[in-house]
Design a protein around this motif. Structure first.
Motif, PDB file in Angstrom:
ATOM      1  N   MET A   1       0.820  -1.202   0.000  1.00 45.54           N
ATOM      2  CA  MET A   1       0.000   0.000   0.000  1.00 45.54           C
ATOM      3  C   MET A   1       0.857   1.256   0.000  1.00 45.54           C
ATOM      4  SD  MET A   1      -3.325  -0.637   2.261  1.00 45.54           S
ATOM      5  CE  MET A   1      -4.342  -2.075   2.053  1.00 45.54           C
ATOM      6  N   ARG A   2       1.912   1.218   0.797  1.00 44.00           N
ATOM      7  CA  ARG A   2       2.803   2.378   0.856  1.00 44.00           C
ATOM      8  C   ARG A   2       3.431   2.645  -0.507  1.00 44.00           C
ATOM      9  NH1 ARG A   2       5.861   5.746   3.883  1.00 44.00           N
ATOM     10  NH2 ARG A   2       7.624   4.339   4.042  1.00 44.00           N
ATOM     11  N   ALA A   3       3.769   1.557  -1.206  1.00 40.07           N
ATOM     12  CA  ALA A   3       4.391   1.699  -2.514  1.00 40.07           C
ATOM     13  C   ALA A   3       3.453   2.415  -3.487  1.00 40.07           C
ATOM     14  CB  ALA A   3       4.782   0.335  -3.066  1.00 40.07           C
ATOM     15  N   ARG A   4       2.160   2.335  -3.258  1.00 39.96           N
ATOM     16  CA  ARG A   4       1.199   3.017  -4.115  1.00 39.96           C
ATOM     17  C   ARG A   4       0.865   4.393  -3.568  1.00 39.96           C
ATOM     18  NH1 ARG A   4      -0.006  -1.511  -6.959  1.00 39.96           N
ATOM     19  NH2 ARG A   4      -1.140  -0.458  -8.591  1.00 39.96           N
ATOM     20  N   GLY A   5       1.626   4.813  -2.575  1.00 38.89           N
ATOM     21  CA  GLY A   5       1.426   6.161  -2.051  1.00 38.89           C
ATOM     22  C   GLY A   5       0.322   6.234  -1.015  1.00 38.89           C
ATOM     23  N   ALA A   6      -0.183   5.075  -0.603  1.00 41.41           N
ATOM     24  CA  ALA A   6      -1.276   5.087   0.360  1.00 41.41           C
ATOM     25  C   ALA A   6      -0.735   4.915   1.763  1.00 41.41           C
ATOM     26  CB  ALA A   6      -2.259   3.961   0.057  1.00 41.41           C
ATOM     27  N   GLN A   7      -1.154   5.784   2.635  1.00 38.84           N
ATOM     28  CA  GLN A   7      -0.792   5.631   4.039  1.00 38.84           C
ATOM     29  C   GLN A   7      -2.087   5.337   4.768  1.00 38.84           C
ATOM     30  OE1 GLN A   7       1.912   5.384   5.929  1.00 38.84           O
ATOM     31  NE2 GLN A   7       2.139   7.153   7.243  1.00 38.84           N
ATOM     32  N   VAL A   8      -2.383   4.067   4.902  1.00 36.05           N
ATOM     33  CA  VAL A   8      -3.673   3.695   5.464  1.00 36.05           C
ATOM     34  C   VAL A   8      -3.586   3.556   6.977  1.00 36.05           C
ATOM     35  CG1 VAL A   8      -5.563   2.042   5.343  1.00 36.05           C
ATOM     36  CG2 VAL A   8      -4.181   2.487   3.338  1.00 36.05           C
ATOM     37  N   THR A   9      -2.461   3.030   7.431  1.00 34.16           N
ATOM     38  CA  THR A   9      -2.320   2.692   8.839  1.00 34.16           C
ATOM     39  C   THR A   9      -2.044   3.914   9.711  1.00 34.16           C
ATOM     40  OG1 THR A   9      -1.438   0.562   8.174  1.00 34.16           O
ATOM     41  CG2 THR A   9      -1.020   1.230  10.434  1.00 34.16           C
ATOM     42  N   ASP A  10      -2.793   4.027  10.809  1.00 35.19           N
ATOM     43  CA  ASP A  10      -2.528   5.092  11.775  1.00 35.19           C
ATOM     44  C   ASP A  10      -1.595   4.616  12.873  1.00 35.19           C
ATOM     45  OD1 ASP A  10      -4.422   7.017  10.661  1.00 35.19           O
ATOM     46  OD2 ASP A  10      -5.980   5.658  11.406  1.00 35.19           O
ATOM     47  N   ILE A  11      -1.761   3.360  13.277  1.00 33.39           N
ATOM     48  CA  ILE A  11      -0.995   2.805  14.392  1.00 33.39           C
ATOM     49  C   ILE A  11      -0.606   1.372  14.044  1.00 33.39           C
ATOM     50  CG2 ILE A  11      -1.140   2.066  16.833  1.00 33.39           C
ATOM     51  CD1 ILE A  11      -3.300   4.364  17.110  1.00 33.39           C
ATOM     52  N   ALA A  12       0.617   0.976  14.399  1.00 31.27           N
ATOM     53  CA  ALA A  12       1.048  -0.408  14.172  1.00 31.27           C
ATOM     54  C   ALA A  12       1.182  -1.118  15.507  1.00 31.27           C
ATOM     55  CB  ALA A  12       2.378  -0.427  13.436  1.00 31.27           C
ATOM     56  N   ILE A  13       0.621  -2.318  15.574  1.00 32.01           N
ATOM     57  CA  ILE A  13       0.905  -3.196  16.715  1.00 32.01           C
ATOM     58  C   ILE A  13       2.047  -4.092  16.273  1.00 32.01           C
ATOM     59  CG2 ILE A  13       0.087  -5.122  18.133  1.00 32.01           C
ATOM     60  CD1 ILE A  13      -2.691  -3.945  18.053  1.00 32.01           C
ATOM     61  N   ILE A  14       3.154  -4.029  17.002  1.00 31.32           N
ATOM     62  CA  ILE A  14       4.279  -4.909  16.700  1.00 31.32           C
ATOM     63  C   ILE A  14       4.210  -6.054  17.703  1.00 31.32           C
ATOM     64  CG2 ILE A  14       6.781  -5.102  16.415  1.00 31.32           C
ATOM     65  CD1 ILE A  14       5.655  -2.984  14.544  1.00 31.32           C
ATOM     66  N   ILE A  15       4.005  -7.241  17.188  1.00 31.61           N
ATOM     67  CA  ILE A  15       3.835  -8.396  18.075  1.00 31.61           C
ATOM     68  C   ILE A  15       5.130  -9.204  18.120  1.00 31.61           C
ATOM     69  CG2 ILE A  15       2.800  -9.865  16.272  1.00 31.61           C
ATOM     70  CD1 ILE A  15       0.878 -10.923  18.499  1.00 31.61           C
TER      71      ILE A  15
ATOM     72  N   PHE B   1       3.624  -2.129  21.364  1.00 34.71           N
ATOM     73  CA  PHE B   1       4.212  -3.476  21.365  1.00 34.71           C
ATOM     74  C   PHE B   1       3.331  -4.461  22.113  1.00 34.71           C
ATOM     75  CE2 PHE B   1       7.547  -0.741  20.090  1.00 34.71           C
ATOM     76  CZ  PHE B   1       8.245  -1.505  19.158  1.00 34.71           C
ATOM     77  N   ALA B   2       3.060  -5.587  21.464  1.00 32.44           N
ATOM     78  CA  ALA B   2       2.306  -6.674  22.086  1.00 32.44           C
ATOM     79  C   ALA B   2       3.284  -7.809  22.317  1.00 32.44           C
ATOM     80  CB  ALA B   2       1.164  -7.116  21.181  1.00 32.44           C
ATOM     81  N   ILE B   3       3.566  -8.079  23.583  1.00 35.32           N
ATOM     82  CA  ILE B   3       4.500  -9.149  23.909  1.00 35.32           C
ATOM     83  C   ILE B   3       3.661 -10.390  24.190  1.00 35.32           C
ATOM     84  CG2 ILE B   3       6.394  -9.868  25.406  1.00 35.32           C
ATOM     85  CD1 ILE B   3       7.165  -6.927  25.586  1.00 35.32           C
ATOM     86  N   ASN B   4       3.703 -11.298  23.238  1.00 36.90           N
ATOM     87  CA  ASN B   4       2.724 -12.389  23.159  1.00 36.90           C
ATOM     88  C   ASN B   4       3.242 -13.693  23.786  1.00 36.90           C
ATOM     89  OD1 ASN B   4       0.293 -13.592  22.343  1.00 36.90           O
ATOM     90  ND2 ASN B   4       1.160 -14.244  20.379  1.00 36.90           N
ATOM     91  N   LYS B   5       2.327 -14.614  23.929  1.00 37.14           N
ATOM     92  CA  LYS B   5       2.605 -15.976  24.390  1.00 37.14           C
ATOM     93  C   LYS B   5       3.111 -16.006  25.834  1.00 37.14           C
ATOM     94  CE  LYS B   5       3.593 -17.586  19.677  1.00 37.14           C
ATOM     95  NZ  LYS B   5       4.178 -18.626  18.850  1.00 37.14           N
ATOM     96  N   ILE B   6       2.595 -15.074  26.657  1.00 34.16           N
ATOM     97  CA  ILE B   6       3.058 -15.049  28.051  1.00 34.16           C
ATOM     98  C   ILE B   6       2.555 -16.257  28.840  1.00 34.16           C
ATOM     99  CG2 ILE B   6       3.462 -12.555  28.281  1.00 34.16           C
ATOM    100  CD1 ILE B   6       0.636 -12.544  29.705  1.00 34.16           C
ATOM    101  N   ASP B   7       1.605 -17.006  28.247  1.00 36.89           N
ATOM    102  CA  ASP B   7       1.131 -18.233  28.910  1.00 36.89           C
ATOM    103  C   ASP B   7       2.155 -19.362  28.814  1.00 36.89           C
ATOM    104  OD1 ASP B   7      -0.009 -20.125  26.372  1.00 36.89           O
ATOM    105  OD2 ASP B   7       0.178 -17.995  25.991  1.00 36.89           O
ATOM    106  N   LYS B   8       3.116 -19.211  27.923  1.00 40.90           N
ATOM    107  CA  LYS B   8       4.062 -20.314  27.707  1.00 40.90           C
ATOM    108  C   LYS B   8       5.105 -20.379  28.821  1.00 40.90           C
ATOM    109  CE  LYS B   8       4.368 -21.884  23.092  1.00 40.90           C
ATOM    110  NZ  LYS B   8       5.238 -21.984  21.911  1.00 40.90           N
ATOM    111  N   PRO B   9       5.479 -21.593  29.226  1.00 40.55           N
ATOM    112  CA  PRO B   9       6.443 -21.748  30.314  1.00 40.55           C
ATOM    113  C   PRO B   9       7.761 -20.998  30.059  1.00 40.55           C
ATOM    114  CG  PRO B   9       5.519 -23.882  29.678  1.00 40.55           C
ATOM    115  CD  PRO B   9       4.993 -22.883  28.702  1.00 40.55           C
ATOM    116  N   GLY B  10       8.229 -21.015  28.843  1.00 39.37           N
ATOM    117  CA  GLY B  10       9.521 -20.380  28.569  1.00 39.37           C
ATOM    118  C   GLY B  10       9.441 -18.879  28.291  1.00 39.37           C
TER     119      GLY B  10
END
Ligand code: GDP
Ligand code: MG
Length: 369
Positions: free
Chosen positions: A142-156, A183-192
Motif C-alpha cells: 500500500m505504501r508503494a502506491r502512495g497510500a498511508q492507510v495505517t494510523d498505528i502499528a501493533i508490533i507483536i 508493542f504486544a508481547i505475546n505468548k506469556i502463557d508459555k512456560p519459557g
C-alpha cells in the motif's frame, strides 16, 4: 505549481536525497529534504540523473477536486491499525481473537466475513479498525502506491522467542512511515516466556518501553487465551487519542482499496476503507483504471449497508475490474466522468509500458495535489 519533495524525487530515481540536493545546488537552488520542487526544477534535476520527465496526472486529476473541510465539519474517526511481526509470533491469532471476541460480545449478530479489514469496539466504547491482512506485505504494498492507510502499528513479539529479523523489519517500516507503534508481547502463557528479555532486546534498538522510562507502550498478552487483549486495545486507543484522528463525514467519499477479487456469482468484490466523506449506494466510483457504480455494500459482519463513513471498511459490488490494494478511490459526479478518467488512466498505463525503462513517471503527483 509545486510537486514532489526532494526526498520523494530521490526515491523515485533511486538516488540519495543528498545527491538531489547537490543537483539542485548546481542549479542555484538551495533545497531542503522536505522542500517541494516546481516542475522545471524536477525536470532539470531528473535529466541530471538521466531521467526523462513526464507529468501525466495533472489533467486526469483535474476532475477530482478535493473539497475543503471547515474545522467544525471534522469529527473523530476510528484509528486504523495493522498488526506486524515475525512469522509465528501470533499475528493471525491476535487478529482472530479480537474479531471473534467482538462477535461473541454481541456487537452485531452473525458471522464475520473476511473482507480484509474489520472494526471492533473497545471497552471504553470507542472503535478501532483493523487491517486483517497480517504482515507487512500489505503495509508495504500500500505504501508503494502512495497510500498511508495505517494510523498505528501493533508490533507483536513472542515472549518465548527473540526480537527477530522480521520484527526489526516491521519496526523499521513503521518508523519510516512515521506510524506510532504499540508493542504486544505475546505468548506469556508459555512456560519459557520471558517478556523482560524482549524489552531488553528492544532497548538495544533504542526502543524503550514505558515501564523502563521510554515512550513506547507495550502490553504482555496471550493471543491464544485472550489474556490482556482489552488492555492492549485501550493502549491503542490512547495512542489514537494523541493523534487526534479526524475526518469530515459529510462529503463525497475518498479512501483506499484494501483488497479485491472476482466472485463467480457476484462479480468483482472490492473492499475499501473510507478515509473521508461517506460512501453511498449509487455513487460513481473510480480506483486505478477501474470504475463503476456502487450497487451493493456489505460490512465486515456480512450485513448489507447503504453507506459507510470514515474508517469504516465495506466490501462493495459494482467495479468493472479488480483495483489493486493501496489504490485510492474517488467518487465522481456521473458514470461518464468516471469512465473517461478510467480510460485515460488505462491509456497512460499502456503508453508507460511501451516506453524505455529509464523513464520517470510522476504518476503519484496528481494524487497528492
Ligand atoms: P503468525 O504467523 O504471526 O500469524 O502466527 P500465528 O497466529 O499463526 O501463531 C503461530 C503459532 O503460535 C500458532 O500455533 C498459534 O496457536 C501459536 N500462538 C499464538 N499466540 C499464542 C499464545 O498467546 N500462546 C500460545 N501458547 N501459543 C500461541
Ligand atoms: Mg499468520
Amino acid at each position: 505549481t509545486e510537486f514532489v519533495t526532494v526526498s520523494e524525487l530521490a526515491s523515485m530515481m533511486n538516488v540519495s536525497a543528498t545527491e538531489v540536493i547537490g543537483s539542485c545546488m548546481s542549479l542555484g537552488i538551495f533545497a531542503s529534504i522536505n522542500q517541494r520542487l516546481d516542475a522545471e526544477t524536477i525536470q532539470l534535476v531528473a535529466s541530471d540523473f538521466g531521467f526523462e520527465t513526464e507529468f501525466i496526472s495533472a489533467e486526469v486529476q483535474e476532475a477530482i477536486v478535493e473539497e475543503e473541510d471547515k474545522p467544525e465539519d471534522l469529527l473523530e474517526r476510528a484509528p486504523i491499525v495493522t498488526v506486524m511481526g515475525h512469522v509465528d509470533h501470533g499475528k493471525t491469532s491476535l487478529l482472530d481473537y479480537i474479531r471473534n471476541a467482538s462477535v461473541t460480545a454481541g456487537e452485531a449478530g452473525g458471522i464475520t466475513q473476511h473482507i480484509g479489514a474489520y472494526s471492533v469496539t473497545g471497552e471504553s466504547g470507542r472503535k478501532i479498525t483493523f487491517l486483517d491482512t497480517p504482515g507487512h506485505e500489505a503495509f508495504t504494498a500500500m505504501r508503494a502506491r502512495g497510500a498511508q492507510v495505517t494510523d498505528i502499528a501493533i508490533i507483536i513479539v513472542a515472549a518465548d522467542d527473540d526480537v527477530m529479523p522480521q520484527t526489526k523489519e516491521a519496526i523499521s517500516h513503521a518508523q519510516a512511515a512515521g506510524v506510532p507503534m504499540v508493542f504486544a508481547i505475546n505468548k506469556i502463557d508459555k512456560p519459557g516466556a520471558n517478556p523482560d528479555k524482549i524489552k531488553e532486546q528492544l532497548s538495544q534498538m533504542n526502543i524503550l518501553v514505558e515501564e523502563w522510562g521510554g515512550k513506547f507502550q507495550s502490553q504482555e498478552i496471550s493471543a491464544k487465551n485472550g489474556v490482556n487483549i482489552e488492555e492492549l486495545l485501550e493502549k491503542v486507543l490512547l495512542e489514537a487519542e494523541i493523534l487526534e484522528l479526524k475526518a469530515n463525514p459529510n462529503k463525497t467519499a475518498t479512501g483506499t482499496v484494501v483488497e479485491a477479487s472476482l466472485d463467480k456469482g457476484r462479480g468483482y468484490v472490492t473492499t475499501v476503507l473510507v478515509s473521508a466523506g461517506t460512501l453511498k449506494i449509487g455513487d460513481f466510483i473510480i480506483a486505478g483504471q477501474h470504475y463503476g457504480k456502487v450497487k451493493a455494500m456489505n460490512n465486515d459482519k456480512g450485513e448489507a449497508v447503504t453507506e459507510a463513513g470514515p474508517s469504516i471498511p465495506v466490501s462493495i459490488l459494482g467495479f468493472n475490474g479488480a483495483p489493486s490494494a493501496g489504490d485510492s478511490f474517488n467518487v465522481l459526479l456521473d458514470e461518464r466522468e468516471a469512465k473517461q478518467i478510467a480510460v485515460k488512466r488505462e491509456q497512460l498505463k499502456r503508453e508507460q509500458g511501451l516506453r524505455t525503462k529509464k523513464h520517470l513517471t510522476l504518476d503519484e503527483i496528481g494524487r497528492r495535489l
